[in-house]
Motif scaffolding. Structure first.
Motif, PDB file in Angstrom:
ATOM      1  N   PRO A   1       0.842  -1.206   0.000  1.00  0.00           N
ATOM      2  CA  PRO A   1       0.000   0.000   0.000  1.00  0.00           C
ATOM      3  C   PRO A   1       0.875   1.254   0.000  1.00  0.00           C
ATOM      4  O   PRO A   1       1.813   1.361   0.775  1.00  0.00           O
ATOM      5  CB  PRO A   1      -0.789  -0.131   1.311  1.00  0.00           C
ATOM      6  N   ARG A   2       0.559   2.208  -0.886  1.00  0.00           N
ATOM      7  CA  ARG A   2       1.409   3.381  -1.058  1.00  0.00           C
ATOM      8  C   ARG A   2       0.856   4.621  -0.360  1.00  0.00           C
ATOM      9  O   ARG A   2       1.594   5.374   0.241  1.00  0.00           O
ATOM     10  CB  ARG A   2       1.571   3.679  -2.548  1.00  0.00           C
ATOM     11  N   ASP A   3      -0.433   4.821  -0.492  1.00  0.00           N
ATOM     12  CA  ASP A   3      -1.055   6.013   0.065  1.00  0.00           C
ATOM     13  C   ASP A   3      -1.030   5.950   1.591  1.00  0.00           C
ATOM     14  O   ASP A   3      -1.514   4.977   2.183  1.00  0.00           O
ATOM     15  CB  ASP A   3      -2.495   6.096  -0.445  1.00  0.00           C
ATOM     16  N   PRO A   4      -0.486   6.959   2.270  1.00  0.00           N
ATOM     17  CA  PRO A   4      -0.446   6.939   3.741  1.00  0.00           C
ATOM     18  C   PRO A   4      -1.831   6.761   4.358  1.00  0.00           C
ATOM     19  O   PRO A   4      -1.970   6.089   5.391  1.00  0.00           O
ATOM     20  CB  PRO A   4       0.164   8.301   4.101  1.00  0.00           C
ATOM     21  N   TRP A   5      -2.844   7.370   3.750  1.00  0.00           N
ATOM     22  CA  TRP A   5      -4.196   7.233   4.278  1.00  0.00           C
ATOM     23  C   TRP A   5      -4.695   5.805   4.129  1.00  0.00           C
ATOM     24  O   TRP A   5      -5.389   5.278   5.013  1.00  0.00           O
ATOM     25  CB  TRP A   5      -5.123   8.220   3.588  1.00  0.00           C
ATOM     26  N   LEU A   6      -4.351   5.140   3.035  1.00  0.00           N
ATOM     27  CA  LEU A   6      -4.724   3.744   2.849  1.00  0.00           C
ATOM     28  C   LEU A   6      -4.019   2.863   3.883  1.00  0.00           C
ATOM     29  O   LEU A   6      -4.634   1.967   4.473  1.00  0.00           O
ATOM     30  CB  LEU A   6      -4.364   3.270   1.433  1.00  0.00           C
ATOM     31  N   ILE A   7      -2.744   3.126   4.113  1.00  0.00           N
ATOM     32  CA  ILE A   7      -1.997   2.373   5.124  1.00  0.00           C
ATOM     33  C   ILE A   7      -2.655   2.539   6.486  1.00  0.00           C
ATOM     34  O   ILE A   7      -2.835   1.574   7.238  1.00  0.00           O
ATOM     35  CB  ILE A   7      -0.529   2.832   5.176  1.00  0.00           C
TER      36      ILE A   7
END
Length: 321
Positions: free
Chosen positions: A199-205
């Motif tokens: 996962p790349r997006d900090p919000w997704l993480i």
């Protein structure tokens, strides 16, 4: 050469089942001689049905959150098909709990391809990152156990630094597009795709990790509460016992439905903390019976959920490699 490899593979699977059956038989004998099956099972008559139903509900909810985490991780590719994702997640975890030597993990990429047309390698890589997040949060629970058993500000500092390490995920995922990787071409290709699956997006993480935290919090709450009924002792010791049981899957040996290895890991975690082996074994067996009962019931109910064909009519051969 291919035929030799196939025979070796078949022997490996037969060997796994033989080892699993040996561990199961060893557990049955050990319980009979150390505790006795009658005395071990007797406390179930005193367990409140309402408490049992509540603990089962918490366990079932943790399964539902696992499906929510998978949907979150894959995003638009699984949008609008949560019942099917829930079916996949429950069947995957059912296989994990019942099959020896963690072979149940193979069910996840297989069902992802069958239901959603997702490549085996891409699904397996995503599962790898999800498992790493699981281990990351379990390490936080281990720090909590240490804090409860031996309070110190060092555990809080270690927890903060450990959480900060999640930022490494963003760096690793970026390497999948730009890094110059060493090794044979196929190895480089697989490594790159594994990195790209992070996962790349900090919000997704943050969202996926939040679901991970909720999943394990519910499971530990249910399992610790049940274990306390059979093994009255301090909460931090109970947490350690549940932790040992949950980590039994990483042992080099693993019984059928975890039988033997699950109990051994729980007892190994409890006895150094001052819990006598016999009550520790009785508590671990009863906890495992609850896990298996919940697994079988939820696994059966999962077949009532929609499955269906893959979302894509054709899976790219390279993605399925």
């Amino acid at each position: 050469m291919f035929e030799i490899d196939r025979r070796d593979w078949r022997w490996g699977r037969a060997r796994d089942w033989l080892l699993g059956a040996t561990l199961l038989l060893g557990l049955v004998i050990a319980v009979e001689f150390m505790v006795g099956w009658g005395p071990l099972l007797a406390p179930w008559h005193e367990l409140s049905p309402w408490l049992l139903a509540w603990l089962f509900l918490l366990t079932a909810l943790s399964y539902g959150l696992r499906a929510r985490r998978v949907s979150e991780y894959f995003g638009a590719r699984l949008a609008g098909r949560f019942p099917t994702v829930l079916r996949l997640s429950i069947l995957h975890n059912t296989a994990n709990n019942l099959l020896p030597m963690r072979t149940g993990e193979l069910v996840f990429p297989w069902l992802m391809r069958r239901y959603f047309g997702q490549g085996l390698l891409d699904s397996g890589a995503a599962l790898l990152w999800i498992r790493l997040l699981d281990l990351h949060f379990l390490a936080l629970i281990a720090l909590l156990i240490l804090e409860l058993g031996h309070p110190s500000w060092l555990w809080w500092l270690a927890g903060g630094l450990w959480m900060a390490g999640l930022g490494v995920l963003i760096l690793l995922s970026g390497l999948g597009d730009s890094a110059v990787l060493a090794g044979p071409g196929r190895v480089r290709s697989i490594t790159r795709r594994v990195l790209q699956a992070a996962p790349r997006d900090p919000w997704l993480i943050a969202r996926v990790y939040g679901w991970t935290a909720l999943i394990w919090t519910l499971k530990f709450a249910a399992f610790t509460s049940l274990l306390k009924f059979f093994l009255p002792t301090d909460v931090w010791r109970l947490l350690a016992g549940v932790m040992g049981a949950e980590l039994s899957s990483v042992l080099p040996f693993h019984g059928i439905a975890g039988s033997g290895s699950y109990e051994l890991a729980a007892v190994a975690a409890l006895t150094p903390l001052g819990v006598e082996p016999k009550p520790a074994l009785a508590g671990a067996v009863n906890l495992h019976l609850f896990l298996l009962g919940s697994t079988l019931l939820l696994g059966a109910l999962a077949f009532l959920l929609p499955g269906g064909g893959a979302a894509c009519s054709q899976v790219n051969a390279k993605s399925s490699a």
